[in-house]
Design a protein around this motif. Structure first.
Motif, short mmCIF file in Angstrom:
data_model
loop_
_atom_site.label_atom_id
_atom_site.label_comp_id
_atom_site.label_asym_id
_atom_site.label_seq_id
_atom_site.Cartn_x
_atom_site.Cartn_y
_atom_site.Cartn_z
N SER A 1 0.83 -1.20 0.00
CA SER A 1 0.00 0.00 0.00
C SER A 1 0.87 1.25 0.00
O SER A 1 2.08 1.19 0.26
CB SER A 1 -0.90 0.02 1.24
N ALA A 2 0.21 2.39 -0.25
CA ALA A 2 0.93 3.66 -0.18
C ALA A 2 1.37 3.94 1.25
O ALA A 2 2.44 4.53 1.47
CB ALA A 2 0.03 4.78 -0.69
N ALA A 3 0.55 3.53 2.21
CA ALA A 3 0.95 3.74 3.61
C ALA A 3 2.23 2.99 3.94
O ALA A 3 3.10 3.52 4.65
CB ALA A 3 -0.19 3.29 4.53
N GLN A 4 2.37 1.78 3.40
CA GLN A 4 3.59 1.02 3.66
C GLN A 4 4.78 1.68 2.96
O GLN A 4 5.90 1.72 3.50
CB GLN A 4 3.42 -0.43 3.18
N TYR A 5 4.56 2.21 1.76
CA TYR A 5 5.61 2.94 1.06
C TYR A 5 6.04 4.17 1.86
O TYR A 5 7.24 4.45 2.03
CB TYR A 5 5.11 3.36 -0.33
#
Length: 854
Positions: free
Chosen positions: A189-193
């Protein structure tokens, strides 16, 4: 939310001083005259970055790139500067780096030191509109397998620090040193990125989110997915091609996401391997194809077309199919910038020509200049062709020759070939083949399209081969004398004493004797234009007379073929041979060529050399030994030097009565009564296993670095190397250590499974008798293909000759003759005895040299 699929680009461009051709650090002055919304500074003051407006089509992107380049070119011209959109400026050196004066860049320099100093590099970044960051993160991982293809298309940085690096994109290797470059690894996800970036910043390894230098990433400043892996492209159309493929691949990945298809998993090491391979070979090598499971290397053009086909539905959706497919074929035809830069360099050996090319392409039209000559439409173009570029355009040195052949046409060429064959028959231009039923002459085939060796290439070969000849002569004197190289541990004694070419009796020859006055070197030219030595020939090198005869044949058969003014006369080798042989002979004594006679494979050469160099031609029955002198029986003349051209060892030579005349002659030579040219025992340096050690000879005896590369060679008496080779016999060339004439050579990729298995058994049974070498992609030159009625490429090597009168640099001379040997269609074996032919070799004199010419 779906992806908008808009387009934009950032280009980094070098500023070049048009007078010095060096990088210029005047970006601040140039930027002061430009719009800050479209032009900005970069880390180094030699670079300007441009930023296009957001567009929806490839045509719009092309217009934007051309508009911004035009503005920068005009602004830079006021300071006498040009602009070059390439990964590295060809003349850039480490000392060119000057940091742009900002606090952020100053901090980066303080933290990364040499890594920042190396950043004299420029890239092209393509943006595709993807506002949903979760979708962007998902897409960027799905398109990873396409990135090596895009990198290969863009590769424009073969030169770095003033030399050819061997890479199509050395910028990639430099860029990948950043701790935040390459692949992110799997993300969900973008949050993980974002957490990944936060952790990198918290670690202190990077300072901010702009330093996320991943090969593809969600942009740090725009709602886009950003491609960062590519070199800067001097031709705008190459950047447009990459943008079209990148957008189509992103759209295909988006559709896969929407359809719920699983994400293909590419292990990070394999991804890195694919990027490295693309950086190394560009469009001239292989790329990794991961379709169908395990990755496998495929030719780069095949990988490009496979990507094109895979995203055709998306290209058609955007209305880009026709444009992108045409751009892709044009790029494959002309090669990437790295290919074109190397071609420009090979023409004269001048980096200024490369700088001029990339500046002209950057300043010019989107597609580059139209070719000035007609293409060879039916010619099978390939990387490494010396005469024809990937765009099927004849290179400058060959244009007149190829045009002449075109004008002759099939009928004219056929008539010339008939004249050639008649000329050769009348003069017995042939080699002798000894078979169970007796010996016979086989025609020595000379192709009517010459091979051109340019002046700077000949100078490079002269320096490298003279160096090599000196080292080999030093080695021969040493191993049959003081044996310092063995005592110092540079070579193990068992690798020399008792090896196939070793002759203990050769130690009896006088210490100051020149062991190998005539040396022949087989060379190959790879796809990058670099020369390598393939073999050293110091026992009985043949080919001088055949090279001279090839010129005489061409002069007689195609006298109207245009010849360069700088063309050297190969016949000067006759006098060079004579003076070399007489240099160690006592005055008033005769030079003799000692031959095995009409049954010898090179009988034509023996006769021609004797006649041309003023030597007595003699066999065993023509010599006598009387009171410590060698005499010529028929004339009674004393013999001062014997040039040995024997099919047997001198020590085994007997005359018709059985008298051991060879042993008697050798005894006279040992006492200093006659000079032996190419003496017994030279086979130790001719040994294929010893070839690997010649670079060590150069370092040991001359205290110099080798100027010419050797082919990677495995000595199979070494257990570790033997094990590795036995696993790869099908990939390597294997040869007997004492072989010659192509006998016993097995080219693994062209061999059958049975032949490979048999060679493994031979190596295992007697490993010291074999060596293995990596397969070299021989360069090619056009030859007339009568069946096709046109010119087609044929693989070639080159045999050059050095005449030696001592070990000093001024005592070794590269003769003005070279023999180009030509392999048959589909083969890499050039030997005449294996179906090969030859070409007249047009060696061009270096500028300013006053030398005999034809």
């Amino acid at each position: 939310m779906g992806a908008e699929m808009t387009l934009g680009a950032e280009e980094e461009l070098h500023l070049i001083d048009l007078e010095s051709r060096q990088l210029s650090a005047r970006a601040p002055q140039v930027l002061s005259r430009l719009d800050k919304t479209s032009y900005s500074a970069e880390l180094q003051r030699t670079t300007v970055e441009t930023n296009t407006d957001v567009v929806s089509s490839l045509a719009g992107l092309r217009e934007e790139l051309l508009r911004l380049r035009k503005g920068l070119v005009e602004a830079a011209a006021r300071d006498g500067l040009g602009v070059a959109a390439v990964g590295t400026a060809p003349r850039s050196t480490f000392t060119d780096f000057e940091l742009t004066a900002t606090g952020r860049y100053g901090r980066m320099h303080e933290q990364y030191r040499l890594l920042v100093d190396e950043q004299l590099i420029c890239g092209t970044q393509i943006h595709v509109g993807v506002a949903d960051r979760d979708l962007a993160v998902e897409i960027m991982q799905r398109i990873a397998p396409t990135l090596p293809v895009l990198l290969a298309l863009s590769a424009s940085s073969p030169f770095w620090n003033g030399q050819d690096t061997g890479y199509a994109s050395i910028r990639t290797t430099i860029w990948q040193r950043w701790p935040s470059a390459g692949s992110t690894g799997p993300l969900e996800s973008a949050a993980q990125y974002d957490r990944l970036l936060d952790d990198l910043i918290a670690s202190g390894v990077i300072a901010d989110r702009k330093m996320a230098y991943f090969d593809v990433r969600p942009s740090s400043h725009a709602p886009t997915l950003e491609l960062r892996v590519c070199d800067a492209c001097p031709l705008v159309d190459d950047a447009v091609l990459i943008a079209g493929l990148f957008r189509a691949a992103a759209r295909a990945a988006e559709l896969d996401v929407l359809a719920g298809r699983p994400r293909p998993q590419v292990p990070t090491p394999l991804y890195r391997a694919g990027i490295w391979q693309a950086a190394r070979g560009g469009l001239s090598g292989d790329l990794l194809d991961a379709a169908g499971g395990a990755p496998r290397p495929v030719p780069a053009p095949q990988a490009v077309r496979a990507l094109l086909d895979s995203v055709r539905p998306q290209l058609e959706e955007f209305g880009d199919w026709e444009d992108v497919s045409e751009l892709a074929e044009a790029a494959l035809a002309r090669g990437n910038s790295a290919d074109r830069q190397r071609a420009a360099f090979v023409a004269r050996g001048e980096l200024d020509d490369v700088v001029r090319l990339v500046v002209e392409e950057t300043h010019g039209s989107a597609a580059g200049e139209a070719p000035g000559t007609a293409a060879l439409r039916r010619y099978r173009t390939r990387a490494g062709d010396e005469a024809v570029g990937l765009n099927a355009q004849p290179r400058a040195a060959y244009r007149d020759v190829i045009e002449h052949v075109r004008q002759l046409g099939p009928e004219g060429v056929a008539a010339a070939e008939a004249d050639r064959d008649a000329w050769a028959r009348e003069r017995h231009l042939a080699y002798v083949v000894n078979e169970p039923g007796g010996s016979s002459e086989k025609p020595f085939h000379v192709d009517l399209v010459p091979r051109v060796v340019l002046p700077h290439e000949w100078e490079q070969l002269r320096a490298g081969l003279v160096q090599r000849a000196r080292a080999i002569e030093f080695f021969l004197r040493d191993v049959y004398g003081a044996q310092r190289i063995l005592q110092d541990g540079v070579l193990p004694r068992e690798a020399v004493v008792g090896a196939p070419g070793w002759q203990e009796r050769a130690t009896r020859l006088p210490a100051g004797a020149v062991r190998a006055p005539v040396m022949g070197f087989d060379l190959v030219r790879n796809e990058y234009g670099r020369w390598r030595v393939l073999e050293d020939n110091v026992r009985n090198p043949s080919g001088v007379a055949f090279g001279i005869a090839a010129r005489a044949l061409m002069d007689a058969v195609v006298p109207d073929m245009p010849r360069p003014a700088e063309l050297l006369d190969p016949a000067t080798a006759f006098e060079r041979l004579r003076s070399t042989l007489l240099s160690r002979s006592r005055p008033g004594m005769r030079p003799v060529l000692l031959s095995s006679g009409p049954a010898s494979a090179a009988w034509f050469e023996h006769r021609r050399l004797a006649d041309g160099a003023g030597l007595l031609l003699a066999g065993a029955d023509d010599l006598d030994v009387v009171r410590g002198r060698v005499l010529h029986r028929a004339t009674g003349d004393p013999v001062g030097v014997l040039y040995l051209r024997l099919d047997v060892e001198l020590l085994d030579l007997r005359d018709g009565s059985g008298r051991p005349i060879g042993q008697e002659v050798f005894d006279v030579a040992a006492a200093g009564g006659v000079v032996l040219a190419n003496a017994p025992g030279n086979g130790i340096a001719d040994d294929k296993a010893m070839y690997r050690s010649v670079p060590e000879f150069i370092t040991y005896y001359l205290r110099e670095r080798p100027l010419l590369e050797s082919v990677p060679t495995y000595r199979l008496s070494d257990e570790g190397e033997r094990r590795a080779v036995l696993e790869r016999v099908g990939e390597l060339v294997t040869k007997p250590v004492d072989g010659y004439g192509g006998a016993g050579v097995l080219i693994g990729p062209y061999a059958t499974a049975a032949e490979v298995a048999a060679r493994r058994q031979e190596i295992a049974s007697a490993p010291a008798n074999w060596v293995a070498q990596e397969v070299v992609r021989l360069s090619s030159v056009p030859s007339w293909d009568a069946q096709a009625g046109t010119l087609q490429p044929r693989r070639v090597d080159l045999r050059a000759f050095v005449y030696v009168t001592g070990t000093g640099e001024g005592e070794c001379h590269l003769a003005d003759v070279a023999l180009t040997r030509v392999a048959p269609e589909g083969s890499l074996v050039v030997n005449s005895s294996r179906g090969g032919g030859a070409k007249d070799t047009w060696v061009l004199a270096p500028k300013g040299e006053d030398r005999p010419r034809t």
